[in-house]
Design a protein around this motif. Structure first.
Motif, PDB file in Angstrom:
ATOM      1  N   SER A 115      -0.685 -10.837  -8.899  1.00  0.00           N
ATOM      2  CA  SER A 115      -0.366  -9.397  -8.877  1.00  0.00           C
ATOM      3  C   SER A 115      -0.317  -8.939  -7.415  1.00  0.00           C
ATOM      4  CB  SER A 115      -1.391  -8.591  -9.664  1.00  0.00           C
ATOM      5  OG  SER A 115      -2.629  -8.580  -9.008  1.00  0.00           O
ATOM      6  N   ILE A 116       0.725  -8.191  -7.099  1.00  0.00           N
ATOM      7  CA  ILE A 116       0.931  -7.726  -5.720  1.00  0.00           C
ATOM      8  C   ILE A 116       1.055  -6.209  -5.722  1.00  0.00           C
ATOM      9  CG2 ILE A 116       2.456  -7.800  -3.694  1.00  0.00           C
ATOM     10  CD1 ILE A 116       3.334 -10.607  -4.597  1.00  0.00           C
ATOM     11  N   SER A 117       0.273  -5.559  -4.877  1.00  0.00           N
ATOM     12  CA  SER A 117       0.370  -4.102  -4.713  1.00  0.00           C
ATOM     13  C   SER A 117       0.575  -3.786  -3.236  1.00  0.00           C
ATOM     14  CB  SER A 117      -0.917  -3.420  -5.185  1.00  0.00           C
ATOM     15  OG  SER A 117      -1.019  -3.493  -6.587  1.00  0.00           O
ATOM     16  N   TRP A 118       1.416  -2.782  -2.988  1.00  0.00           N
ATOM     17  CA  TRP A 118       1.744  -2.364  -1.619  1.00  0.00           C
ATOM     18  C   TRP A 118       1.077  -1.033  -1.303  1.00  0.00           C
ATOM     19  CZ3 TRP A 118       4.878  -5.313   1.658  1.00  0.00           C
ATOM     20  CH2 TRP A 118       5.464  -6.444   1.060  1.00  0.00           C
ATOM     21  N   TYR A 119       0.548  -0.929  -0.095  1.00  0.00           N
ATOM     22  CA  TYR A 119      -0.130   0.294   0.350  1.00  0.00           C
ATOM     23  C   TYR A 119       0.494   0.784   1.657  1.00  0.00           C
ATOM     24  CZ  TYR A 119      -3.415  -0.778  -3.302  1.00  0.00           C
ATOM     25  OH  TYR A 119      -3.959  -1.030  -4.543  1.00  0.00           O
ATOM     26  N   PRO A 120       0.510   2.125   1.847  1.00  0.00           N
ATOM     27  CA  PRO A 120       1.252   2.696   2.971  1.00  0.00           C
ATOM     28  C   PRO A 120       0.518   2.647   4.308  1.00  0.00           C
ATOM     29  CG  PRO A 120       0.252   4.451   1.688  1.00  0.00           C
ATOM     30  CD  PRO A 120      -0.065   3.178   0.980  1.00  0.00           C
ATOM     31  N   TYR A 121       1.320   2.609   5.352  1.00  0.00           N
ATOM     32  CA  TYR A 121       0.830   2.676   6.726  1.00  0.00           C
ATOM     33  C   TYR A 121       1.923   3.348   7.542  1.00  0.00           C
ATOM     34  CZ  TYR A 121      -1.617   1.008  10.938  1.00  0.00           C
ATOM     35  OH  TYR A 121      -2.318   0.923  12.119  1.00  0.00           O
ATOM     36  N   GLU A 122       1.535   4.170   8.507  1.00  0.00           N
ATOM     37  CA  GLU A 122       2.544   4.778   9.396  1.00  0.00           C
ATOM     38  C   GLU A 122       2.386   4.178  10.786  1.00  0.00           C
ATOM     39  OE1 GLU A 122       3.966   9.074   8.190  1.00  0.00           O
ATOM     40  OE2 GLU A 122       1.794   9.064   8.433  1.00  0.00           O
ATOM     41  N   LEU A 123       3.344   3.361  11.126  1.00  0.00           N
ATOM     42  CA  LEU A 123       3.298   2.607  12.382  1.00  0.00           C
ATOM     43  C   LEU A 123       3.562   3.493  13.595  1.00  0.00           C
ATOM     44  CD1 LEU A 123       2.873  -0.430  12.858  1.00  0.00           C
ATOM     45  CD2 LEU A 123       5.349  -0.705  12.832  1.00  0.00           C
ATOM     46  N   ASP A 124       4.396   4.499  13.424  1.00  0.00           N
ATOM     47  CA  ASP A 124       4.803   5.353  14.546  1.00  0.00           C
ATOM     48  C   ASP A 124       4.582   6.824  14.172  1.00  0.00           C
ATOM     49  OD1 ASP A 124       5.992   6.660  16.647  1.00  0.00           O
ATOM     50  OD2 ASP A 124       7.838   5.475  16.639  1.00  0.00           O
ATOM     51  N   HIS A 125       3.419   7.339  14.578  1.00  0.00           N
ATOM     52  CA  HIS A 125       3.073   8.735  14.242  1.00  0.00           C
ATOM     53  C   HIS A 125       3.954   9.741  14.981  1.00  0.00           C
ATOM     54  CE1 HIS A 125      -0.441   7.453  12.012  1.00  0.00           C
ATOM     55  NE2 HIS A 125      -0.775   6.673  13.016  1.00  0.00           N
TER      56      HIS A 125
ATOM     57  N   ASP B 135       8.093   9.743   3.173  1.00  0.00           N
ATOM     58  CA  ASP B 135       8.730   9.929   1.865  1.00  0.00           C
ATOM     59  C   ASP B 135       9.087   8.593   1.213  1.00  0.00           C
ATOM     60  OD1 ASP B 135       8.454  12.643   1.672  1.00  0.00           O
ATOM     61  OD2 ASP B 135      10.476  13.122   2.372  1.00  0.00           O
ATOM     62  N   SER B 136       9.396   7.590   2.009  1.00  0.00           N
ATOM     63  CA  SER B 136       9.661   6.264   1.419  1.00  0.00           C
ATOM     64  C   SER B 136       8.375   5.696   0.814  1.00  0.00           C
ATOM     65  CB  SER B 136      10.270   5.302   2.444  1.00  0.00           C
ATOM     66  OG  SER B 136       9.358   4.975   3.467  1.00  0.00           O
ATOM     67  N   HIS B 137       7.226   5.977   1.448  1.00  0.00           N
ATOM     68  CA  HIS B 137       5.942   5.561   0.862  1.00  0.00           C
ATOM     69  C   HIS B 137       5.647   6.346  -0.425  1.00  0.00           C
ATOM     70  CE1 HIS B 137       4.832   2.823   3.995  1.00  0.00           C
ATOM     71  NE2 HIS B 137       4.811   3.742   4.937  1.00  0.00           N
ATOM     72  N   ARG B 138       6.000   7.627  -0.429  1.00  0.00           N
ATOM     73  CA  ARG B 138       5.815   8.423  -1.656  1.00  0.00           C
ATOM     74  C   ARG B 138       6.647   7.848  -2.801  1.00  0.00           C
ATOM     75  NH1 ARG B 138       7.056  13.790  -2.802  1.00  0.00           N
ATOM     76  NH2 ARG B 138       8.625  13.867  -1.176  1.00  0.00           N
ATOM     77  N   LEU B 139       7.870   7.443  -2.477  1.00  0.00           N
ATOM     78  CA  LEU B 139       8.745   6.872  -3.503  1.00  0.00           C
ATOM     79  C   LEU B 139       8.152   5.572  -4.051  1.00  0.00           C
ATOM     80  CD1 LEU B 139      11.382   6.963  -5.099  1.00  0.00           C
ATOM     81  CD2 LEU B 139      12.500   5.807  -3.180  1.00  0.00           C
ATOM     82  N   LEU B 140       7.604   4.747  -3.167  1.00  0.00           N
ATOM     83  CA  LEU B 140       6.973   3.498  -3.609  1.00  0.00           C
ATOM     84  C   LEU B 140       5.772   3.786  -4.516  1.00  0.00           C
ATOM     85  CD1 LEU B 140       7.263   1.528  -0.272  1.00  0.00           C
ATOM     86  CD2 LEU B 140       8.189   0.768  -2.469  1.00  0.00           C
ATOM     87  N   HIS B 141       5.030   4.833  -4.190  1.00  0.00           N
ATOM     88  CA  HIS B 141       3.880   5.228  -5.007  1.00  0.00           C
ATOM     89  C   HIS B 141       4.367   5.703  -6.382  1.00  0.00           C
ATOM     90  CE1 HIS B 141      -0.400   6.494  -5.266  1.00  0.00           C
ATOM     91  NE2 HIS B 141       0.079   7.374  -6.123  1.00  0.00           N
ATOM     92  N   TYR B 142       5.422   6.487  -6.381  1.00  0.00           N
ATOM     93  CA  TYR B 142       6.015   7.004  -7.628  1.00  0.00           C
ATOM     94  C   TYR B 142       6.441   5.849  -8.539  1.00  0.00           C
ATOM     95  CZ  TYR B 142       9.595   9.322 -10.562  1.00  0.00           C
ATOM     96  OH  TYR B 142      10.354   9.777 -11.612  1.00  0.00           O
ATOM     97  N   VAL B 143       7.152   4.906  -7.955  1.00  0.00           N
ATOM     98  CA  VAL B 143       7.682   3.767  -8.710  1.00  0.00           C
ATOM     99  C   VAL B 143       6.540   2.951  -9.326  1.00  0.00           C
ATOM    100  CG1 VAL B 143       8.801   1.517  -8.325  1.00  0.00           C
ATOM    101  CG2 VAL B 143       9.891   3.594  -7.519  1.00  0.00           C
ATOM    102  N   LYS B 144       5.450   2.822  -8.562  1.00  0.00           N
ATOM    103  CA  LYS B 144       4.311   2.024  -9.041  1.00  0.00           C
ATOM    104  C   LYS B 144       3.653   2.639 -10.276  1.00  0.00           C
ATOM    105  CE  LYS B 144       0.134  -0.189  -7.285  1.00  0.00           C
ATOM    106  NZ  LYS B 144      -0.831  -0.166  -6.174  1.00  0.00           N
ATOM    107  N   GLN B 145       3.784   3.947 -10.442  1.00  0.00           N
ATOM    108  CA  GLN B 145       3.158   4.620 -11.592  1.00  0.00           C
ATOM    109  C   GLN B 145       3.953   4.418 -12.895  1.00  0.00           C
ATOM    110  OE1 GLN B 145       0.226   5.721 -10.421  1.00  0.00           O
ATOM    111  NE2 GLN B 145       1.140   5.250  -8.430  1.00  0.00           N
ATOM    112  N   GLN B 146       5.174   3.910 -12.782  1.00  0.00           N
ATOM    113  CA  GLN B 146       6.043   3.786 -13.959  1.00  0.00           C
ATOM    114  C   GLN B 146       5.764   2.470 -14.692  1.00  0.00           C
ATOM    115  OE1 GLN B 146       7.658   6.720 -14.236  1.00  0.00           O
ATOM    116  NE2 GLN B 146       6.772   7.134 -12.221  1.00  0.00           N
ATOM    117  N   GLU B 147       6.354   2.337 -15.862  1.00  0.00           N
ATOM    118  CA  GLU B 147       6.201   1.092 -16.630  1.00  0.00           C
ATOM    119  C   GLU B 147       6.693  -0.092 -15.806  1.00  0.00           C
ATOM    120  OE1 GLU B 147       7.537  -0.752 -20.947  1.00  0.00           O
ATOM    121  OE2 GLU B 147       8.235   1.241 -20.380  1.00  0.00           O
ATOM    122  N   ASN B 148       5.932  -1.188 -15.853  1.00  0.00           N
ATOM    123  CA  ASN B 148       6.270  -2.388 -15.056  1.00  0.00           C
ATOM    124  C   ASN B 148       6.350  -2.042 -13.571  1.00  0.00           C
ATOM    125  OD1 ASN B 148       6.724  -5.101 -14.865  1.00  0.00           O
ATOM    126  ND2 ASN B 148       8.892  -5.017 -15.368  1.00  0.00           N
TER     127      ASN B 148
END
Length: 220
Positions: A43-53, A105-118
């Motif tokens: 199982s692989i999960s991705w977590y956000p980081y902001e490289l360039d503030h 916002d790209s991290h928000r989208l990844l978070h959104y997608v993770k909440q969905q089925e599969n």
């Protein structure tokens, strides 16, 4: 009697504009291809980081201009051919044109997608699309049109994604995850945590991942 599967849980902290995160993902996949999946549940999960503030929250900059601002012209002249060559070895065609903006916002989208089925698989598929869009197709990941198109490629409704991106949904959750990574002492990406006990930083070679899997109790 069936033997119980071993668990291989991989948590990855990453930013979608980090070239080493793209390279690291490819190298991890090479390592995972050597595992007998019939005995191991990965199982692989991705977590956000902001490289360039310093990136603008609204709008974007030319990618090469930002690199020069951040690293200096001499270092960029060194970095670009090195990164291009490293990418070729992993099947990545790095291209350094295009624009760069906030990845929040790209991290928000990844978070959104993770909440969905599969969601885990969809998140992983979306990461691939975002990396390719930014690093190979010179697209701007702060552009909601780019993000909407990426989500459509994995089966999401474009209008629903547009509405989501214009909302504040998951802003707090993503910011909390970014803060949490910093509190855990993660100061660079990619960062890999395997079975909650083995940690690796940077785009390791496949063999390093395999050694880490073994340390985490998974025979390869």
């Amino acid at each position: 009697m069936a033997t119980s599967q071993k668990q291989l849980k991989i948590d990855i902290t990453s930013d979608n504009i980090c070239p080493w995160c793209y390279v690291g993902k490819r190298r991890l996949e090479k390592a995972l291809s050597q595992i007998d999946k019939s005995n191991v549940n990965v199982s692989i999960s991705w977590y956000p980081y902001e490289l360039d503030h310093g990136l603008p929250q609204d709008g974007s900059l030319l990618k090469m201009d930002r690199y020069k601002q951040k690293f200096g012209e001499a270092r960029v002249k060194q970095m670009v051919p090195q990164m291009t060559e490293t990418g070729k070895q992993e099947g990545i065609n790095f291209s350094f044109g295009g624009k760069i903006g906030s990845t929040f916002d790209s991290h928000r989208l990844l978070h959104y997608v993770k909440q969905q089925e599969n969601g885990e698989k969809k998140q992983n598929d979306l990461i691939n699309i975002l990396f390719r869009a930014y690093f190979e197709d010179e697209q701007d990941l702060s552009d909601h049109q780019v993000l909407t198109k990426a989500a459509e490629q994995i089966g999401f409704n474009g209008n629903e994604i547009k509405q989501f991106l214009q909302s504040d949904q998951y802003k707090k959750e993503v910011q909390h995850e970014i803060n949490q990574s910093q509190q855990q002492g993660i100061s660079g990406v990619p960062h890999f945590r395997i079975n909650d006990k083995i940690e690796l930083s940077g785009a390791q070679d496949p063999q390093q991942f395999i050694q880490a899997f073994r340390k985490a109790g998974v025979n390869v």
